[in-house]
Design a protein around this motif. Structure first.
Motif, PDB file in Angstrom:
ATOM      1  N   VAL A 171       0.852  -1.221  -0.075  1.00 35.24           N
ATOM      2  CA  VAL A 171       0.087  -0.026  -0.112  1.00 35.24           C
ATOM      3  C   VAL A 171       0.883   1.344  -0.079  1.00 35.24           C
ATOM      4  CG1 VAL A 171      -1.595   1.260   1.299  1.00 35.24           C
ATOM      5  CG2 VAL A 171      -2.065  -1.145   0.962  1.00 35.24           C
ATOM      6  N   TRP A 172       1.838   1.161   0.891  1.00 32.64           N
ATOM      7  CA  TRP A 172       3.004   2.484   0.999  1.00 32.64           C
ATOM      8  C   TRP A 172       3.742   2.739  -0.488  1.00 32.64           C
ATOM      9  CZ3 TRP A 172       8.224   2.318   0.765  1.00 32.64           C
ATOM     10  CH2 TRP A 172       8.841   3.446   1.318  1.00 32.64           C
ATOM     11  N   MET A 173       3.984   1.518  -1.090  1.00 38.53           N
ATOM     12  CA  MET A 173       4.393   1.733  -2.297  1.00 38.53           C
ATOM     13  C   MET A 173       3.571   2.173  -3.409  1.00 38.53           C
ATOM     14  SD  MET A 173       6.907  -1.797  -2.934  1.00 38.53           S
ATOM     15  CE  MET A 173       6.713  -1.848  -4.752  1.00 38.53           C
ATOM     16  N   LEU A 174       2.449   1.878  -3.348  1.00 38.13           N
ATOM     17  CA  LEU A 174       1.375   2.284  -4.130  1.00 38.13           C
ATOM     18  C   LEU A 174       1.001   3.775  -4.051  1.00 38.13           C
ATOM     19  CD1 LEU A 174      -0.754   1.412  -6.278  1.00 38.13           C
ATOM     20  CD2 LEU A 174      -2.396   1.787  -4.422  1.00 38.13           C
ATOM     21  N   LYS A 175       1.083   4.248  -2.737  1.00 37.26           N
ATOM     22  CA  LYS A 175       1.111   5.774  -2.405  1.00 37.26           C
ATOM     23  C   LYS A 175       2.072   6.684  -3.029  1.00 37.26           C
ATOM     24  CE  LYS A 175      -1.344   5.297   1.849  1.00 37.26           C
ATOM     25  NZ  LYS A 175      -1.333   5.308   3.334  1.00 37.26           N
ATOM     26  N   ILE A 176       3.316   5.954  -2.994  1.00 38.44           N
ATOM     27  CA  ILE A 176       4.658   6.835  -3.276  1.00 38.44           C
ATOM     28  C   ILE A 176       4.511   6.982  -4.991  1.00 38.44           C
ATOM     29  CG2 ILE A 176       7.200   6.513  -3.740  1.00 38.44           C
ATOM     30  CD1 ILE A 176       7.530   6.107  -1.145  1.00 38.44           C
ATOM     31  N   ASN A 177       4.170   5.625  -5.517  1.00 39.98           N
ATOM     32  CA  ASN A 177       4.139   5.633  -6.968  1.00 39.98           C
ATOM     33  C   ASN A 177       3.166   6.459  -7.703  1.00 39.98           C
ATOM     34  OD1 ASN A 177       6.428   4.039  -7.820  1.00 39.98           O
ATOM     35  ND2 ASN A 177       5.562   2.295  -6.993  1.00 39.98           N
ATOM     36  N   VAL A 178       1.879   6.528  -6.848  1.00 34.83           N
ATOM     37  CA  VAL A 178       0.727   7.221  -7.708  1.00 34.83           C
ATOM     38  C   VAL A 178       1.191   8.667  -7.141  1.00 34.83           C
ATOM     39  CG1 VAL A 178      -1.471   8.320  -6.905  1.00 34.83           C
ATOM     40  CG2 VAL A 178      -1.111   5.761  -7.223  1.00 34.83           C
ATOM     41  N   VAL A 179       1.974   9.095  -6.433  1.00 34.85           N
ATOM     42  CA  VAL A 179       2.215  10.449  -6.339  1.00 34.85           C
ATOM     43  C   VAL A 179       3.023  10.951  -7.416  1.00 34.85           C
ATOM     44  CG1 VAL A 179       3.838  12.114  -4.900  1.00 34.85           C
ATOM     45  CG2 VAL A 179       1.864  10.832  -3.810  1.00 34.85           C
ATOM     46  N   CYS A 180       4.249   9.930  -7.542  1.00 36.63           N
ATOM     47  CA  CYS A 180       5.320  10.356  -8.572  1.00 36.63           C
ATOM     48  C   CYS A 180       4.476  10.278  -9.969  1.00 36.63           C
ATOM     49  CB  CYS A 180       6.195   9.304  -8.646  1.00 36.63           C
ATOM     50  SG  CYS A 180       7.083   9.533  -6.955  1.00 36.63           S
ATOM     51  N   MET A 181       3.532   9.409 -10.047  1.00 34.36           N
ATOM     52  CA  MET A 181       2.714   9.262 -11.448  1.00 34.36           C
ATOM     53  C   MET A 181       2.230  10.613 -11.818  1.00 34.36           C
ATOM     54  SD  MET A 181      -0.147   6.695 -12.716  1.00 34.36           S
ATOM     55  CE  MET A 181      -1.292   7.128 -11.707  1.00 34.36           C
ATOM     56  N   ILE A 182       1.468  11.180 -10.686  1.00 33.62           N
ATOM     57  CA  ILE A 182       0.835  12.540 -10.867  1.00 33.62           C
ATOM     58  C   ILE A 182       1.767  13.600 -11.309  1.00 33.62           C
ATOM     59  CG2 ILE A 182      -0.570  14.108  -9.859  1.00 33.62           C
ATOM     60  CD1 ILE A 182      -1.872  11.901  -8.178  1.00 33.62           C
ATOM     61  N   LEU A 183       2.977  13.414 -10.429  1.00 33.41           N
ATOM     62  CA  LEU A 183       3.944  14.417 -10.793  1.00 33.41           C
ATOM     63  C   LEU A 183       4.291  14.378 -12.115  1.00 33.41           C
ATOM     64  CD1 LEU A 183       6.467  14.550  -8.003  1.00 33.41           C
ATOM     65  CD2 LEU A 183       5.408  16.426  -9.115  1.00 33.41           C
ATOM     66  N   GLY A 184       4.820  13.118 -12.819  1.00 32.85           N
ATOM     67  CA  GLY A 184       5.138  13.097 -13.993  1.00 32.85           C
ATOM     68  C   GLY A 184       4.112  13.183 -15.102  1.00 32.85           C
ATOM     69  N   LEU A 185       3.035  12.700 -14.745  1.00 32.18           N
ATOM     70  CA  LEU A 185       2.108  13.024 -15.749  1.00 32.18           C
ATOM     71  C   LEU A 185       1.590  14.592 -15.909  1.00 32.18           C
ATOM     72  CD1 LEU A 185      -0.569  10.176 -15.205  1.00 32.18           C
ATOM     73  CD2 LEU A 185       0.888  10.619 -17.364  1.00 32.18           C
ATOM     74  N   GLY A 186       1.492  15.256 -14.897  1.00 31.72           N
ATOM     75  CA  GLY A 186       1.160  16.382 -14.858  1.00 31.72           C
ATOM     76  C   GLY A 186       2.214  17.328 -15.486  1.00 31.72           C
TER      77      GLY A 186
END
Lengths: 787, 229
Positions: A171-186
């Motif tokens: 779950v924690w890994m998911l959180k980190i990667n989602v944050v980075c995904m949003i950063l990257g995508l945006g």
């Protein structure tokens, strides 16, 4: 302590303090005149949050009276006069409801009487409304926003809390990667896509790598559509071919900056290259900060426990009530017994259990096994490096000069010639060539832990926990080694000796890869894919198949004792850590990688959940949760550091590719940053120039060291205080014991008409001590019975 | 929505929500699970049916717990394990993950205090260890009657501290020793060790304060002491 003055309009609520025994129980009187002695804490009704507690009429008074309420260790019910000690009696639901209704009525009356002006009434209403909504928000957050909460509870019920650590890490890994995904995508993919589209609209020519080579990856020499389709699918996994031209990899992104025409002047709104660079840095910074925050929280909890480590109580009193399955509870019980027995053995025999000869023998044995492990790891790594490097030199000689048909291990395209030949051996050879790197890494990840476990059994450790820890450390080092080697090979391949720097103009045909960042990105992507496939394969064969056999074929279960596979938490978590390392390493070269990461994590979660519920048994030894969480976080940090080093080396040592990516045309990766700084105002430039000198750095380091030293000495002094307080408590108790003893003795003697001057303490001294004791309220109440 | 929900209207649910650590939805969920245990009784009484101990023990989350009888006894008013819905709700709320640590420590102490004299003495501890060992003992489990007997075998702590009596009856000992997972001697030693660790005021048994002090320092306690339906 005088009874508090009560000016409430109703008389049904009487607060009195029970003075005689110095305790602080509060007497409530019902309508029926039933006296309920209420624990002070129990008047704090169990709301979901303390925010919404309406101030009960007596509570403010209680607060002033009981300045040590936080220290008061509960109260004693009226039986205290009998000299017996009972546990604070928390109210039942019915009783709470009664008293709560009472308080509400009373409070309403009070409030109604006191609110004079409309404004104050209004403001108080607003305040309560805000408080209520805050409380609601908090409740919602707790209840609804737990990712996969129900699934984790289910797993917890069946396998116990320790297995849940794995899923919580997911779950924690998911959180980190989602944050980075949003950063990257945006910040990267979005603007990049817009700019590419924009440029294609305006038909600006971007010097693209495709112009340079006639690189049509799907150029099929008339062998048919099916080959092309197969190729495309395979290329999804290898990350080459058509994938190289997508947004997945570095090479796709444009270098120009987003400009707008404002008042006739072109003004740069969005520096894309700079953005790419900074997002890369932010990605690491964010991960680092999140991990540090988590780690510090865990450290605090585990540090408090380390101070007073109670091996027996921690096992006896922490039976896992979450377990809802009889089989699991049986296993848990077995592990409880085992750990208890181990502790007993350790206490009774200690280190002198083994004779000197055996100890020496064991020492040598362990040295030997450690050397074996080290040799195995280094050997694998060496062979792997050698093979990849020799292949690369071979293929360099073999490169052809026809467009799109390079059988080249570096471009990782499956040679079309191999497919045309339809020869199994060459097919396999080609397969091996392309995937060797990833297969070796993934394979060693699976095989080495088993190997280490066997060696651990061989080494005859006294305690299971030591053995587990040793295996964990070994597996971690092995994983670090393999990943570091992989990254090093990439570095070598793409770097000055292997990559193209100035040769491209002259030797068009010996172009191995015109975009070395793409190469790195695709290699990492390929590694992720292969690793995932290996993971699924292991899940299928080792767990599902084995449990299928075990449940159907009774012979194996009863005679041989084969069981379902044990859920080995440490190995699995290390596996997760390894995956996360690759994600981190790949982000800079493949901005869409976080999406892949997120998808993969979600899939892994559901697969693992399915496997955990049906195919797996909980581990035999129970690892304490907080200690292991802190260790896991620490390992993640170390792996982040390794990746950091790699990326740093790449960025600062290599020249960006000339024809692909957002840094094309620059001499160095840091050029966009320096350009922006140089064009900034003189003041900013001055500040930045001075900030980055070594003097400032040294000062910062010294400051950090000072702060660390300060906290360390603070901790040490607090330890000393704790010891002193403990000593004081013990002394107080001894004194009271003595006083009690003497008083009783005196009482019995006075009954038989003897003088009262007997005794250790005189009467005045006893009174003094009694006064002192009632002052030190909190500490004094540690004894079961009072004077 | 089943029949059980017709027993409670919105205001009562709101009250339950205030009085326990549950939300309305969870209260209804608890009621549903409660009703599943003895559907006829709930149909008949509807509002606050009283279920017997055996019926409540059908709940799988409780059935796997070695301390199940004690939990029920602690939370039921009468002390014999039969409880009505309100008490059941109270129990589940105190055992949920939202209850504060203090409440959990209170109830843990009561559960582990078998003879209910306010202290966890060696007797109690030996019984605790006995029950911990129970699920692992295959083939010689104590029947529920025997378990009840062990629980009821109440010797006050003061008495037995002075004399060294065996607190386990013959049957209990043989049930365990037969499977040689843990010997009677080891149980005694373990009990003694736990007391040594936790007892701060040196009176030979763990009082409430000792227990509270010890458990609040123990990190695994809060996580393990919860039951979720």
């Amino acid at each position: 302590m005088d009874p508090p003055e009560e000016d409430s309009p109703t008389k049904s609520l009487l607060m009195s303090e029970d003075k005689e025994n110095g305790s602080t129980s509060i007497k409530l009187e019902d309508d029926d005149d039933n006296e309920i002695y209420v624990n002070k804490d129990a008047t704090d009704f169990p709301d979901n949050d303390a925010v919404d507690r309406e101030p009960s009429p007596g509570s403010s008074l209680m607060k002033t009276e009981s300045r040590k309420s936080s220290e008061s260790y509960g109260t004693f019910s009226p039986d205290v006069n009998k000299g017996e000690n009972t546990v604070p009696r928390n109210l039942t639901l019915a009783e709470r409801r009664k008293s709560r209704r009472k308080q509400r009525e009373q409070f309403k009356l009070m409030r109604f009487g006191s609110s004079s002006s409309g404004i104050s009434h209004f403001t108080s209403k607003c305040v309560t409304f805000v408080e209520r909504s805050l409380k609601q928000a908090k409740v919602i957050k707790q209840n609804h926003f737990r990712i996969w909460g129900t699934s984790i509870k289910k797993i917890e019920g069946q396998l116990g809390s320790s297995v849940c650590t794995y899923f919580k890490v997911l779950v924690w890994m998911l959180k980190i990667n989602v944050v980075c995904m949003i950063l990257g995508l945006g910040l990267i993919v979005g603007p990049g896509g817009y700019m590419t589209w924009h440029h294609s609209q305006t038909k600006e020519t971007i010097f693209n790598k495709d112009d340079l080579t006639c690189n049509n990856p799907n150029f099929v020499n008339g062998t048919g559509f099916h080959v092309e389709a197969v190729n495309s699918v395979l290329q999804l996994f290898t990350g080459t071919g058509w994938m190289e031209n997508t947004a997945m990899f570095y090479g796709w992104y444009p270098t120009s900056n987003l400009t707008t025409n404002m008042q006739g002047k072109e003004k740069t709104v969005y520096y894309f290259s700079l953005a790419y660079f900074s997002v890369g840095c932010c990605y690491f910074a964010v991960s680092l900060l999140l991990m540090l925050a988590n780690l510090s929280k865990l450290f605090k909890k585990s540090a408090a426990e380390q101070l007073e480590y109670k091996p027996y109580s921690s096992v006896v009193f922490t039976w896992d009530y979450n377990i809802a399955d009889t089989e699991a509870s049986q296993l848990r019980s077995v592990s409880v017994i085992q750990s208890l027995k181990e502790e007993l053995d350790e206490d009774e025999q200690g280190d002198t259990k083994r004779s000197l000869l055996t100890q020496v023998g064991i020492f040598f044995l362990r040295v030997l096994t450690n050397l074996i492990c080290l040799a195995a790891v280094i050997g694998t790594v060496y062979l792997y490096v050698k093979e990849v490097l020799t292949e690369s030199t071979e293929s360099r000689a073999n490169s052809t000069d026809s467009c799109g048909q390079l059988i080249n291990e570096k471009t990782l395209e499956i040679g079309l010639e191999a497919i045309q030949l339809e020869d199994l051996s060459s097919h396999l050879a080609a397969f091996w060539k392309t995937y060797s790197a990833s297969i070796i890494v993934s394979g060693s990840n699976v095989l080495f832990p088993v190997f280490f476990e066997l060696i651990g059994l061989l080494e005859m450790y006294q305690f299971q926990s030591t053995r587990i820890r040793v295996t964990l450390v070994r597996t971690f080092i092995m994983k670090l080694f393999t990943v570091a080697t992989f990254l090093y090979l990439l570095y070598r391949a793409a770097g000055p000796s292997g990559g193209i720097t100035e040769d491209w103009q002259t030797e068009k045909n010996t172009l191995f890869y015109n975009c070395w960042e793409d190469y790195i990105g695709s290699q990492l992507y390929q590694l992720i894919m292969i690793d995932f496939l290996v993971f699924c394969a292991v899940l299928l064969f080792c767990e599902a198949f084995r449990s299928f056999i075990v449940t159907r074929v009774a012979f194996l279960r009863d005679k041989i004792g084969l069981t379902k596979r044990e859920f080995n938490i440490s190995t699995e978590v290390l596996d997760l850590m390894y995956k996360q390392m690759i994600f981190w390493a790949g982000f800079y070269f493949a901005p869409l990688l976080p999406i892949v990461a997120v998808i993969e994590i979600i899939v892994i979660f559901y697969l693992k959940k399915l496997s955990a519920l049906t195919n797996v048994v909980p581990p035999k030894t129970v690892v304490l949760n907080h200690q292991s969480s802190a260790t896991i976080n620490g390992l993640f940090l170390i792996s982040l550091l390794v990746v950091f080093v790699f990326i740093g080396l790449v960025i600062f040592n290599f020249q960006p590719s000339q024809f692909c990516g957002p840094f094309r045309g620059y001499k160095r990766f840091t050029d966009p940053l320096s350009n922006v700084i140089n064009h900034a105002t003189v003041l900013k430039k001055f500040i930045i120039d001075n900030l980055t000198t070594t003097a400032v750095l040294v000062i910062l380091i010294i400051l950090v060291l000072l702060v660390i030293y300060y906290y360390k000495s603070l901790a040490a002094s607090r330890n000393v205080t704790i010891e002193l307080l403990k000593e004081q408590v013990r002394n107080e108790i001894a004194e009271k014991e003595e006083i009690l003893h003497r008083t009783q003795k005196n009482r019995s003697k006075s009954l038989s008409n003897e003088k009262e001057t007997d005794g250790f303490y005189s009467k005045e001294k006893r009174k003094q001590l009694k006064r002192k004791n009632t002052e030190l309220h909190g500490f004094a109440n540690l004894r079961k019975s009072d004077l | 929505m089943g029949q059980g929900t017709s027993a409670y209207d919105q205001s009562e649910l709101a009250e339950f929500q205030d009085l326990t650590y549950f939300t309305k939805r969870e209260v209804l969920h608890v009621h549903k699970r409660f009703a599943e245990l003895a559907p006829e009784k709930v149909k008949q009484h509807g509002r606050n049916p009283t279920l017997t101990k055996e019926e409540i023990l059908l709940l799988p989350e409780l059935a796997a717990n070695p301390f199940k009888e004690r939990i029920l006894e602690v939370f039921s008013d009468a002390g014999d394990g039969n409880m009505n819905f309100e008490q059941f709700l109270d129990m589940m709320s105190q055992l949920s993950s939202k209850a504060p640590l203090e409440t959990k420590i209170d109830f843990a102490f009561k559960i582990y205090d078998f003879n209910e004299d306010g202290q966890i003495c060696e007797n109690d501890l030996q019984k605790v260890i006995l029950f911990l060992v129970q699920p692992a003992v295959t083939g010689a489990t104590l029947t529920s009657d025997e378990r009840n007997q062990v629980i009821k075998n109440q010797k006050s702590c003061r008495v037995s501290n002075k004399k060294e009596e065996t607190v386990l009856t013959e049957k209990e000992i043989s049930a365990i020793v037969r499977n040689s997972l843990i010997t009677d001697d080891q149980i005694k030693k373990l009990a003694q060790k736990v007391i040594n660790e936790m007892d701060m005021d040196d009176d030979g048994s763990i009082s409430y304060l000792d227990f509270k002090h010890g458990m609040s320092k123990l990190n695994g306690f809060e996580e393990s002491f919860k039951v979720t339906l």
